[in-house]
Design a protein around this motif. Structure first.
Motif, PDB file in Angstrom:
ATOM      1  N   SER A   1      -3.988   4.296   2.935  1.00  0.00           N
ATOM      2  CA  SER A   1      -4.939   5.104   2.186  1.00  0.00           C
ATOM      3  C   SER A   1      -6.278   4.395   2.015  1.00  0.00           C
ATOM      4  N   ARG A   2      -6.261   3.061   1.883  1.00  0.00           N
ATOM      5  CA  ARG A   2      -7.506   2.333   1.691  1.00  0.00           C
ATOM      6  C   ARG A   2      -8.384   2.430   2.937  1.00  0.00           C
ATOM      7  N   VAL A   3      -7.764   2.365   4.141  1.00  0.00           N
ATOM      8  CA  VAL A   3      -8.511   2.467   5.393  1.00  0.00           C
ATOM      9  C   VAL A   3      -9.041   3.888   5.578  1.00  0.00           C
ATOM     10  N   ARG A   4      -8.205   4.869   5.285  1.00  0.00           N
ATOM     11  CA  ARG A   4      -8.646   6.258   5.411  1.00  0.00           C
ATOM     12  C   ARG A   4      -9.814   6.546   4.475  1.00  0.00           C
ATOM     13  N   ALA A   5      -9.759   5.972   3.260  1.00  0.00           N
ATOM     14  CA  ALA A   5     -10.847   6.185   2.298  1.00  0.00           C
ATOM     15  C   ALA A   5     -12.157   5.619   2.822  1.00  0.00           C
ATOM     16  N   LEU A   6     -12.115   4.432   3.436  1.00  0.00           N
ATOM     17  CA  LEU A   6     -13.338   3.832   3.971  1.00  0.00           C
ATOM     18  C   LEU A   6     -13.877   4.647   5.140  1.00  0.00           C
ATOM     19  N   LEU A   7     -13.007   5.078   6.050  1.00  0.00           N
ATOM     20  CA  LEU A   7     -13.455   5.865   7.191  1.00  0.00           C
ATOM     21  C   LEU A   7     -14.096   7.174   6.743  1.00  0.00           C
ATOM     22  N   ASP A   8     -13.485   7.822   5.764  1.00  0.00           N
ATOM     23  CA  ASP A   8     -14.057   9.068   5.247  1.00  0.00           C
ATOM     24  C   ASP A   8     -15.423   8.816   4.612  1.00  0.00           C
ATOM     25  N   PHE A   9     -15.535   7.701   3.881  1.00  0.00           N
ATOM     26  CA  PHE A   9     -16.796   7.385   3.234  1.00  0.00           C
ATOM     27  C   PHE A   9     -17.888   7.081   4.256  1.00  0.00           C
ATOM     28  N   LEU A  10     -17.549   6.330   5.293  1.00  0.00           N
ATOM     29  CA  LEU A  10     -18.544   6.002   6.317  1.00  0.00           C
ATOM     30  C   LEU A  10     -19.002   7.262   7.048  1.00  0.00           C
ATOM     31  N   ALA A  11     -18.082   8.193   7.300  1.00  0.00           N
ATOM     32  CA  ALA A  11     -18.468   9.433   7.952  1.00  0.00           C
ATOM     33  C   ALA A  11     -19.391  10.268   7.072  1.00  0.00           C
TER      34      ALA A  11
ATOM     35  N   ASP B   1       0.822  -1.199   0.000  1.00  0.00           N
ATOM     36  CA  ASP B   1       0.000   0.000   0.000  1.00  0.00           C
ATOM     37  C   ASP B   1       0.860   1.254   0.000  1.00  0.00           C
ATOM     38  N   ALA B   2       1.960   1.242   0.790  1.00  0.00           N
ATOM     39  CA  ALA B   2       2.841   2.400   0.850  1.00  0.00           C
ATOM     40  C   ALA B   2       3.483   2.670  -0.504  1.00  0.00           C
ATOM     41  N   GLU B   3       3.918   1.609  -1.174  1.00  0.00           N
ATOM     42  CA  GLU B   3       4.550   1.781  -2.480  1.00  0.00           C
ATOM     43  C   GLU B   3       3.565   2.293  -3.516  1.00  0.00           C
ATOM     44  N   ARG B   4       2.340   1.765  -3.491  1.00  0.00           N
ATOM     45  CA  ARG B   4       1.341   2.206  -4.454  1.00  0.00           C
ATOM     46  C   ARG B   4       0.922   3.650  -4.197  1.00  0.00           C
ATOM     47  N   CYS B   5       0.836   4.006  -2.906  1.00  0.00           N
ATOM     48  CA  CYS B   5       0.475   5.381  -2.569  1.00  0.00           C
ATOM     49  C   CYS B   5       1.537   6.352  -3.058  1.00  0.00           C
ATOM     50  N   ALA B   6       2.822   5.977  -2.876  1.00  0.00           N
ATOM     51  CA  ALA B   6       3.914   6.854  -3.294  1.00  0.00           C
ATOM     52  C   ALA B   6       3.934   7.029  -4.800  1.00  0.00           C
ATOM     53  N   GLY B   7       3.536   5.998  -5.516  1.00  0.00           N
ATOM     54  CA  GLY B   7       3.597   6.061  -6.977  1.00  0.00           C
ATOM     55  C   GLY B   7       2.298   6.439  -7.640  1.00  0.00           C
ATOM     56  N   ALA B   8       1.220   6.569  -6.878  1.00  0.00           N
ATOM     57  CA  ALA B   8      -0.082   6.838  -7.492  1.00  0.00           C
ATOM     58  C   ALA B   8      -0.857   7.922  -6.766  1.00  0.00           C
ATOM     59  N   GLY B   9      -0.117   8.850  -6.124  1.00  0.00           N
ATOM     60  CA  GLY B   9      -0.793   9.949  -5.459  1.00  0.00           C
ATOM     61  C   GLY B   9      -1.724   9.494  -4.352  1.00  0.00           C
ATOM     62  N   GLU B  10      -1.310   8.456  -3.606  1.00  0.00           N
ATOM     63  CA  GLU B  10      -2.091   7.914  -2.498  1.00  0.00           C
ATOM     64  C   GLU B  10      -3.454   7.406  -2.955  1.00  0.00           C
ATOM     65  N   LYS B  11      -3.521   6.840  -4.114  1.00  0.00           N
ATOM     66  CA  LYS B  11      -4.759   6.246  -4.593  1.00  0.00           C
ATOM     67  C   LYS B  11      -5.050   4.985  -3.780  1.00  0.00           C
ATOM     68  N   PRO B  12      -6.229   4.882  -3.158  1.00  0.00           N
ATOM     69  CA  PRO B  12      -6.535   3.720  -2.311  1.00  0.00           C
ATOM     70  C   PRO B  12      -6.529   2.418  -3.111  1.00  0.00           C
ATOM     71  N   VAL B  13      -5.729   1.473  -2.657  1.00  0.00           N
ATOM     72  CA  VAL B  13      -5.627   0.175  -3.318  1.00  0.00           C
ATOM     73  C   VAL B  13      -5.431  -0.889  -2.244  1.00  0.00           C
ATOM     74  N   GLY B  14      -6.073  -2.033  -2.402  1.00  0.00           N
ATOM     75  CA  GLY B  14      -5.841  -3.155  -1.506  1.00  0.00           C
ATOM     76  C   GLY B  14      -7.105  -3.634  -0.817  1.00  0.00           C
ATOM     77  N   ARG B  15      -6.931  -4.603   0.070  1.00  0.00           N
ATOM     78  CA  ARG B  15      -8.048  -5.254   0.760  1.00  0.00           C
ATOM     79  C   ARG B  15      -8.286  -4.594   2.112  1.00  0.00           C
ATOM     80  N   ILE B  16      -9.565  -4.419   2.456  1.00  0.00           N
ATOM     81  CA  ILE B  16      -9.964  -3.904   3.767  1.00  0.00           C
ATOM     82  C   ILE B  16     -10.801  -4.972   4.453  1.00  0.00           C
TER      83      ILE B  16
END
Length: 301
Positions: A285-295, A83-98
């Protein structure tokens, strides 16, 4: 003496493949290694860690408890690295399993209707949803986020409030036709009060009596492990159930359930939170995206 460099993440990846494929030969094909090389790598890993990770035999492959614990932690570590590598290379685009742990009631009535929107916003994210009302250990359960009702007990948890809900006692018209509608606390003695099959913060039903709130024991003949199970039992005419108002609002509007003892309702509310582990540290980023969406879209009330 020259320092020996150890590729820890590489060892973890090979070990994870061994566990997931159930043996050295299958893992070797995926990792493009020989079975003997994979076996030696695991042996070196065990020597460095000072514990046996795998019990080997000609016919069986079995993880030790230490091996299971190492596999689970290694899986999470590599997921965070990815996730850290993908965020660094993709502008913190959420990727991965939650891994999301939630009550069945929240999943059914709040989460399910809005999930398509979340998946559309974040096509690189996958969800593993576990439904249970029981209190869990987020680390032991390997959950990234949990949705829970009631007060928070652990200072190691970070929470976002998702709203609060009134509680209401309901019954199906068929049940009330057969057993009558309770009008007083004393009337509850002859009614089947559906309860939860685990210890809750308040073990009973709070009701008003002579200007005070008293706790009436549930004492019914049927228990269930989650609120959605109790809702279906109530719909089937099995008894009275005290449930979150948002879970039965449609049933009440449609006449499938009827509120009872409303004049004795103390007006207490259950607060819902989205919780995760950590105090102030960076979130994937994937966890932050879900938390923001739930809020934003997963609120109650």
């Amino acid at each position: 003496m020259a320092r020996i460099e150890i590729n820890r993440s590489g060892e973890m990846e090979v070990f994870i493949r061994v566990v997931e494929q159930g043996g050295f030969s299958a893992a070797a094909r995926i990792c493009r290694m020989t079975p003997s090389a994979v076996s030696k790598l695991v042996a070196r890993l065990e020597t460095r860690l000072g514990t046996r990770l795998v019990n080997r035999s000609t016919r069986r492959f079995q993880l030790t408890p230490e091996g299971r614990a190492f596999y689970e932690r290694a899986t999470r570590i590599l997921a965070d690295i990815e996730d850290a590598e993908r965020c660094a290379g993709a502008g913190e685009k959420p990727v991965g399993r939650i891994r999301l742990n939630t009550s069945a009631s929240y999943a059914t009535h709040i989460l399910a209707p809005v999930l398509p929107e979340f998946l559309c916003r974040h096509p690189g994210v996958t969800l593993d949803i576990v439904q249970t009302d029981a209190v869990i250990d987020l680390l032991a359960d390997r959950s990234d986020v949990a949705i829970r009702a009631g007060p928070l007990k652990s200072s190691s948890l970070v929470a976002r409030k998702l709203g609060e809900t009134m509680m209401v006692i309901v019954a199906a018209p068929s049940y009330l036709a057969a057993f009558g509608e309770p009008k007083t606390i004393g009337d509850l003695e002859r009614h089947n009060r559906l309860g939860f099959g685990y210890v809750r913060e308040i073990d009973g039903w709070p009701l008003r009596h002579d200007g005070e709130t008293v706790i009436v024991p549930v004492g019914g003949r049927i228990q269930a492990s989650d609120g959605e199970g109790l809702r279906h039992l109530a719909l089937g005419g099995s008894g009275l159930a005290r449930l979150a108002a948002f879970t039965v609002a449609d049933d009440i509007a449609a006449g499938r359930l009827v509120p009872v003892l409303e004049d004795l309702n103390p007006g207490d509310q259950e607060v819902f939170h989205a919780i995760h582990v950590g105090q102030g540290g960076p979130l994937p980023s994937r966890v932050r995206a879900l938390l923001d969406f739930l809020a934003e879209r997963g609120r109650i009330g």
